[in-house]
Design a protein around this motif. Structure first.
Motif, PDB file in Angstrom:
ATOM      1  N   ILE A 197       0.838  -1.202   0.000  1.00  0.00           N
ATOM      2  CA  ILE A 197       0.000   0.000   0.000  1.00  0.00           C
ATOM      3  C   ILE A 197       0.873   1.252   0.000  1.00  0.00           C
ATOM      4  N   MET A 198       1.856   1.264   0.885  1.00  0.00           N
ATOM      5  CA  MET A 198       2.687   2.462   1.024  1.00  0.00           C
ATOM      6  C   MET A 198       3.515   2.735  -0.228  1.00  0.00           C
ATOM      7  N   VAL A 199       3.923   1.679  -0.944  1.00  0.00           N
ATOM      8  CA  VAL A 199       4.715   1.902  -2.149  1.00  0.00           C
ATOM      9  C   VAL A 199       3.888   2.619  -3.215  1.00  0.00           C
ATOM     10  N   GLU A 200       2.574   2.425  -3.201  1.00  0.00           N
ATOM     11  CA  GLU A 200       1.724   3.125  -4.160  1.00  0.00           C
ATOM     12  C   GLU A 200       1.648   4.620  -3.838  1.00  0.00           C
ATOM     13  N   TYR A 201       1.658   4.966  -2.561  1.00  0.00           N
ATOM     14  CA  TYR A 201       1.715   6.387  -2.189  1.00  0.00           C
ATOM     15  C   TYR A 201       3.059   6.990  -2.606  1.00  0.00           C
ATOM     16  N   ALA A 202       4.146   6.231  -2.383  1.00  0.00           N
ATOM     17  CA  ALA A 202       5.473   6.718  -2.754  1.00  0.00           C
ATOM     18  C   ALA A 202       5.611   6.885  -4.256  1.00  0.00           C
ATOM     19  N   SER A 203       4.876   6.094  -5.024  1.00  0.00           N
ATOM     20  CA  SER A 203       4.894   6.212  -6.479  1.00  0.00           C
ATOM     21  C   SER A 203       4.012   7.358  -6.959  1.00  0.00           C
ATOM     22  N   ALA A 204       2.832   7.502  -6.345  1.00  0.00           N
ATOM     23  CA  ALA A 204       1.873   8.523  -6.781  1.00  0.00           C
ATOM     24  C   ALA A 204       2.417   9.935  -6.639  1.00  0.00           C
ATOM     25  N   VAL A 205       3.232  10.173  -5.621  1.00  0.00           N
ATOM     26  CA  VAL A 205       3.720  11.536  -5.379  1.00  0.00           C
ATOM     27  C   VAL A 205       4.617  12.038  -6.512  1.00  0.00           C
ATOM     28  N   TYR A 206       5.070  11.137  -7.383  1.00  0.00           N
ATOM     29  CA  TYR A 206       5.869  11.541  -8.539  1.00  0.00           C
ATOM     30  C   TYR A 206       5.020  12.131  -9.664  1.00  0.00           C
ATOM     31  N   MET A 207       3.710  11.976  -9.620  1.00  0.00           N
ATOM     32  CA  MET A 207       2.862  12.380 -10.734  1.00  0.00           C
ATOM     33  C   MET A 207       2.964  13.884 -11.009  1.00  0.00           C
ATOM     34  N   SER A 208       3.052  14.224 -12.285  1.00  0.00           N
ATOM     35  CA  SER A 208       3.121  15.639 -12.681  1.00  0.00           C
ATOM     36  C   SER A 208       1.742  16.228 -12.943  1.00  0.00           C
ATOM     37  N   ASP A 209       0.736  15.377 -13.129  1.00  0.00           N
ATOM     38  CA  ASP A 209      -0.632  15.834 -13.361  1.00  0.00           C
ATOM     39  C   ASP A 209      -1.246  16.202 -12.009  1.00  0.00           C
ATOM     40  N   LEU A 210      -1.161  17.484 -11.662  1.00  0.00           N
ATOM     41  CA  LEU A 210      -1.531  17.902 -10.326  1.00  0.00           C
ATOM     42  C   LEU A 210      -3.031  17.815 -10.061  1.00  0.00           C
ATOM     43  N   ILE A 211      -3.855  18.050 -11.078  1.00  0.00           N
ATOM     44  CA  ILE A 211      -5.295  17.930 -10.833  1.00  0.00           C
ATOM     45  C   ILE A 211      -5.669  16.481 -10.562  1.00  0.00           C
ATOM     46  N   GLY A 212      -5.054  15.549 -11.304  1.00  0.00           N
ATOM     47  CA  GLY A 212      -5.308  14.140 -11.066  1.00  0.00           C
ATOM     48  C   GLY A 212      -4.792  13.706  -9.703  1.00  0.00           C
ATOM     49  N   LEU A 213      -3.639  14.238  -9.303  1.00  0.00           N
ATOM     50  CA  LEU A 213      -3.058  13.883  -8.016  1.00  0.00           C
ATOM     51  C   LEU A 213      -3.873  14.478  -6.876  1.00  0.00           C
ATOM     52  N   PHE A 214      -4.250  15.747  -7.000  1.00  0.00           N
ATOM     53  CA  PHE A 214      -4.951  16.401  -5.907  1.00  0.00           C
ATOM     54  C   PHE A 214      -6.353  15.832  -5.699  1.00  0.00           C
ATOM     55  N   THR A 215      -7.018  15.493  -6.790  1.00  0.00           N
ATOM     56  CA  THR A 215      -8.355  14.896  -6.673  1.00  0.00           C
ATOM     57  C   THR A 215      -8.285  13.379  -6.525  1.00  0.00           C
ATOM     58  N   TRP A 216      -7.098  12.849  -6.491  1.00  0.00           N
ATOM     59  CA  TRP A 216      -6.808  11.419  -6.346  1.00  0.00           C
ATOM     60  C   TRP A 216      -7.522  10.594  -7.423  1.00  0.00           C
ATOM     61  N   THR A 217      -7.395  11.073  -8.659  1.00  0.00           N
ATOM     62  CA  THR A 217      -7.944  10.361  -9.808  1.00  0.00           C
ATOM     63  C   THR A 217      -6.854  10.066 -10.834  1.00  0.00           C
ATOM     64  N   CYS A 218      -5.604  10.195 -10.435  1.00  0.00           N
ATOM     65  CA  CYS A 218      -4.492   9.986 -11.362  1.00  0.00           C
ATOM     66  C   CYS A 218      -4.327   8.496 -11.663  1.00  0.00           C
ATOM     67  N   SER A 219      -3.519   8.190 -12.657  1.00  0.00           N
ATOM     68  CA  SER A 219      -3.342   6.797 -13.083  1.00  0.00           C
ATOM     69  C   SER A 219      -2.707   5.932 -12.002  1.00  0.00           C
ATOM     70  N   ARG A 220      -1.992   6.536 -11.062  1.00  0.00           N
ATOM     71  CA  ARG A 220      -1.362   5.782  -9.979  1.00  0.00           C
ATOM     72  C   ARG A 220      -2.172   5.844  -8.680  1.00  0.00           C
ATOM     73  N   CYS A 221      -3.385   6.385  -8.749  1.00  0.00           N
ATOM     74  CA  CYS A 221      -4.188   6.607  -7.546  1.00  0.00           C
ATOM     75  C   CYS A 221      -5.388   5.663  -7.444  1.00  0.00           C
ATOM     76  N   ASN A 222      -5.434   4.652  -8.300  1.00  0.00           N
ATOM     77  CA  ASN A 222      -6.643   3.832  -8.369  1.00  0.00           C
ATOM     78  C   ASN A 222      -6.408   2.385  -7.942  1.00  0.00           C
ATOM     79  N   GLY A 223      -5.378   2.156  -7.172  1.00  0.00           N
ATOM     80  CA  GLY A 223      -5.086   0.788  -6.740  1.00  0.00           C
ATOM     81  C   GLY A 223      -5.473   0.559  -5.292  1.00  0.00           C
ATOM     82  N   LEU A 224      -4.491   0.207  -4.468  1.00  0.00           N
ATOM     83  CA  LEU A 224      -4.740  -0.083  -3.058  1.00  0.00           C
ATOM     84  C   LEU A 224      -4.950   1.168  -2.224  1.00  0.00           C
TER      85      LEU A 224
END
Length: 357
Positions: free
Chosen positions: A44-71
């Motif tokens: 679970i934690m590795v997915e958070y560590a991966s998501a923080v790299y995302m450059s798409d800030l709207i997807g990251l902030f609304t937690w709808t980015c491609s790396r935000c839909n797993g665990l």
């Protein structure tokens, strides 16, 4: 006879570094309560560590980015901080399934990962950690957390969460240099602000201090796991010199080493929970650290920036997000959860591009 006396003295002097290292290892293993490794929590934690790299800030902030839909589904973002000046990024939010505040750090990309790794070979211990006798740390890693725009926003966000949800567990994570900042954050929250429920889990983290620092760290933040992967080069840096136990960089415990066992054409993924020395010779130190590829994947999750065409990290924002963000005089962005973000959707036109290299 006089010659033999000097030879004995020389032998004793040569053995001193070995004795110091053994005593330190014994003390570290005896004085601390080592944390238990939880594989599910790590994935679970590795997915958070991966998501923080995302450059798409709207997807990251609304937690709808491609790396935000797993665990990590259901994560509620509180603050997203983008330090453009230093190419750093972090977020703070609430994970209801973990009943915890999650803090994640993205390390700097600088010009390229290769250049950053080469630079680490020559890094020296160059800063006395405040309030800890003989403890020395890497100035750059310390500064990235303590002297940038990240720390004050993170501290404020934790206080806000505690006021809204009560006293929750704090889980801090990061990959690579982000792991180094996560460790300093965990220590800061414990030592300087008295939080007692701090857990740190990092991935591919470099060494950040000497043996004295590792000993202090293990006492104050005992619930720490450092995950390393096979021949990942970064956990081997800056170099560890066995003959200079007090002066060299030294990992703090506890390490969990992910590696593969080959049996004919079959590959078995293995997880080894290491001892409490921080420098277990049967874990990642048993192999040569020569792989960047192993650094970029943990538990099958991609680590690093989502834009493979550029070695530096860029940030992409919807125009409405840019208008709603707070920006300081240095050009750094702070996104705070408020009602205006609830209407933002992923289909907004992304027109604002910032190069944070």
């Amino acid at each position: 006879m006089e010659g033999w006396k000097w030879i004995k003295v020389a032998i004793l002097l040569c053995l001193l570094p070995f004795t110091t290292a053994r005593d330190l290892k014994f003390n570290l293993m005896q004085k601390q309560q080592l944390p238990r490794y939880n594989h599910t929590l790590a994935t679970i934690m590795v997915e958070y560590a991966s998501a923080v790299y995302m450059s798409d800030l709207i997807g990251l902030f609304t937690w709808t980015c491609s790396r935000c839909n797993g665990l990590t589904k259901g994560f509620e973002m509180i603050d997203l901080i983008v330090d453009v000046q230093h190419c750093l990024q972090a977020f703070v939010g609430v994970a209801s399934d973990l009943n915890a505040v999650v803090i994640a750090f993205r390390g700097t990309q600088e010009n390229s990962l290769q250049n950053w790794i080469e630079d680490l070979f020559w890094k020296q211990l160059d800063l006395n950690y405040p309030g800890m006798d003989d403890a020395m740390v890497h100035h750059g890693f310390y500064t990235a957390y303590h002297n940038t725009s990240l720390r004050p926003v993170i501290l404020s966000a934790i206080q806000e969460v505690n006021e809204l949800y009560g006293d929750m567990q704090i889980m801090v994570t990061g990959h690579s240099m982000g792991g180094a900042m996560a460790a300093f954050c965990g220590l800061d929250l414990t030592v300087n602000f008295g939080y007692q429920n701090v857990q740190v889990m990092t991935f591919g983290q470099p060494r950040i201090g000497n043996a004295a620092f590792a000993s202090y760290y293990s006492q104050f933040v005992p619930n720490t796991i450092r995950v390393t992967h096979d021949h990942d080069i970064v956990p081997h840096l800056p170099p560890y010199y066995y003959f200079f136990a007090k002066k060299t960089y030294h990992h703090f415990p506890r390490e969990v080493w992910l590696y593969n066992i080959m049996y004919g054409n079959l590959v078995f993924k293995t997880e080894k929970v290491c001892d409490g020395s921080g420098e277990d010779p049967t874990c990642s130190r048993s192999v040569s650290g020569n792989s960047i590829a192993d650094h970029l994947v943990y538990y099958g999750v991609e680590m690093g920036c989502d834009d493979e065409s550029d070695n530096s990290c860029k940030i992409v924002m919807d125009a409405r997000v840019a208008a709603s963000a707070t920006q300081d005089q240095l050009g750094n962005f702070i996104f705070t959860k408020n009602s205006s973000f609830s209407t933002l959707k992923m289909n907004g036109e992304r027109v604002h591009l910032v190069d944070s290299s």
